[in-house]
Enzyme design. Structure first.
Site, short mmCIF file in Angstrom:
data_model
loop_
_atom_site.label_atom_id
_atom_site.label_comp_id
_atom_site.label_asym_id
_atom_site.label_seq_id
_atom_site.Cartn_x
_atom_site.Cartn_y
_atom_site.Cartn_z
CG HIS A 35 31.64 35.72 39.09
ND1 HIS A 35 31.90 37.08 39.12
CD2 HIS A 35 30.78 35.53 38.05
CE1 HIS A 35 31.22 37.67 38.15
NE2 HIS A 35 30.54 36.76 37.49
CD GLU A 36 29.62 32.25 36.53
OE1 GLU A 36 28.39 32.43 36.45
OE2 GLU A 36 30.44 32.96 35.92
CG HIS A 88 26.04 35.62 38.50
ND1 HIS A 88 25.65 36.94 38.50
CD2 HIS A 88 27.17 35.56 37.72
CE1 HIS A 88 26.49 37.65 37.76
NE2 HIS A 88 27.42 36.85 37.29
CD GLU A 124 28.77 39.58 35.31
OE1 GLU A 124 29.81 39.04 35.75
OE2 GLU A 124 27.73 38.96 35.02
#
EC number: 3.4.24.-
Length: 294
Positions: free
Chosen positions: A147-148, A151, A224
């Site tokens: 997930h990070e 980003h 997100e």
């Protein structure tokens, strides 16, 4: 509620400072058209410089600020098996995502959280809390890291800074247009700027600042969802869903310093009008979006 009020208040305070600075600069440089009215072109230029300048200065300092705010310690040489796994997982996912190897850090906090920040895709920072390493299994932690990394790969930090700069610029300009209209058209003041200009400008800035915060938070929530999909792609959809379920099961919402809250993986538990000021969608919505993804 306290965090929401603090977030809105901080944004309004920043915009008020920017507006005062703009007024001083405009007067000092003599770019007002007196008594004819606002020099809109010059105002827009100054508003853009100030609006974008503040956002990008914050972004440029984000890694340093994150380390200072959380006490995150960058892993130079892994000291144990957990740090070794963490370092190698980030390395593998960064290669999959096509970005340079980020700095990998751990910060001491009991809550389950992680964040990514940095101005460049190839020189970012990915940090996880000790609470995450202790509470999540490797599959769940792998999904959080994905997930990070997503980003970073999507350039979300830069995108959010750009959006913040745009809305800052609009707030500065539009609040002065409103003030000019009230002062010159409604109050019929024809000599310089009267009290009507300053009062109405400040009121307009507060109202527009709140609306601007809502716009920025909407974009933050959309990123997100994209990062969740990216985490599912890098680690597997079931792992990403399990990680979000673990966050949902946590007794206390994860906490980060307010300047870092939008960059963490956790957040978004309340609905209603508070949803408008949340940087993260409710976890139930994120889980449902992944479950419905094809």
């Amino acid at each position: 509620m306290k965090r929401i009020l603090l977030f809105v208040g901080t944004n309004i305070a920043v915009l008020l400072v920017l507006s005062i600075t703009a007024s001083i600069l405009i007067r000092a440089l003599g770019i007002e058209e007196m008594p004819g009215g606002l020099n809109l072109q010059s105002l827009i230029v100054f508003a853009a410089v100030l609006g974008f300048g503040g956002s990008f200065i914050s972004l440029a300092m984000s890694k340093w600020m994150a380390k200072r705010a959380t006490g995150a310690m960058v892993i130079e040489q892994p000291r144990n098996a957990t740090e070794q796994w963490l370092f190698e997982t980030v390395r593998r996912q960064a290669k999959q995502a096509g970005i340079g190897m980020p700095e990998v850090a751990v910060y001491d906090a009991p809550d389950i959280n992680a964040f990514a920040t940095g101005m460049k895709r190839d020189a970012a920072l990915v940090a996880v809390s000790t609470g995450l390493l202790q509470s999540m299994d490797k599959d769940e932690a792998e999904a959080v890291l994905g997930h990070e990394i997503t980003h970073v790969a999507n350039g979300d930090m830069v995108t959010l800074a750009l959006i913040q700069g745009v809305v800052n610029t609009f707030v500065i300009v539009l609040s002065r247009v409103v003030g000019y209209f009230v002062d010159r058209v409604l109050l019929k003041n024809e000599r310089g700027y009267g009290i009507g200009f300053y009062v109405s400008t400040m009121v307009a800035q507060v109202v527009l600042g709140i609306l601007a915060s809502m716009i920025v938070m909407w974009f933050s929530r959309q990123r997100e969802f994209r990062a969740d999909r990216g985490g599912a792609k890098l680690a597997g959809r079931e792992k990403m869903i399990a990680a979000l379920e673990r966050l949902k099961a946590a007794h206390e919402p994860a906490q980060l310093p307010d300047q870092m809250a939008a960059f963490g993986i956790s957040g978004g538990r309340e609905g209603g009008w508070k949803h408008l000021f949340m940087s993260h969608p409710p976890l139930d919505e994120r889980i449902a979006a992944l479950q419905q993804a094809r």
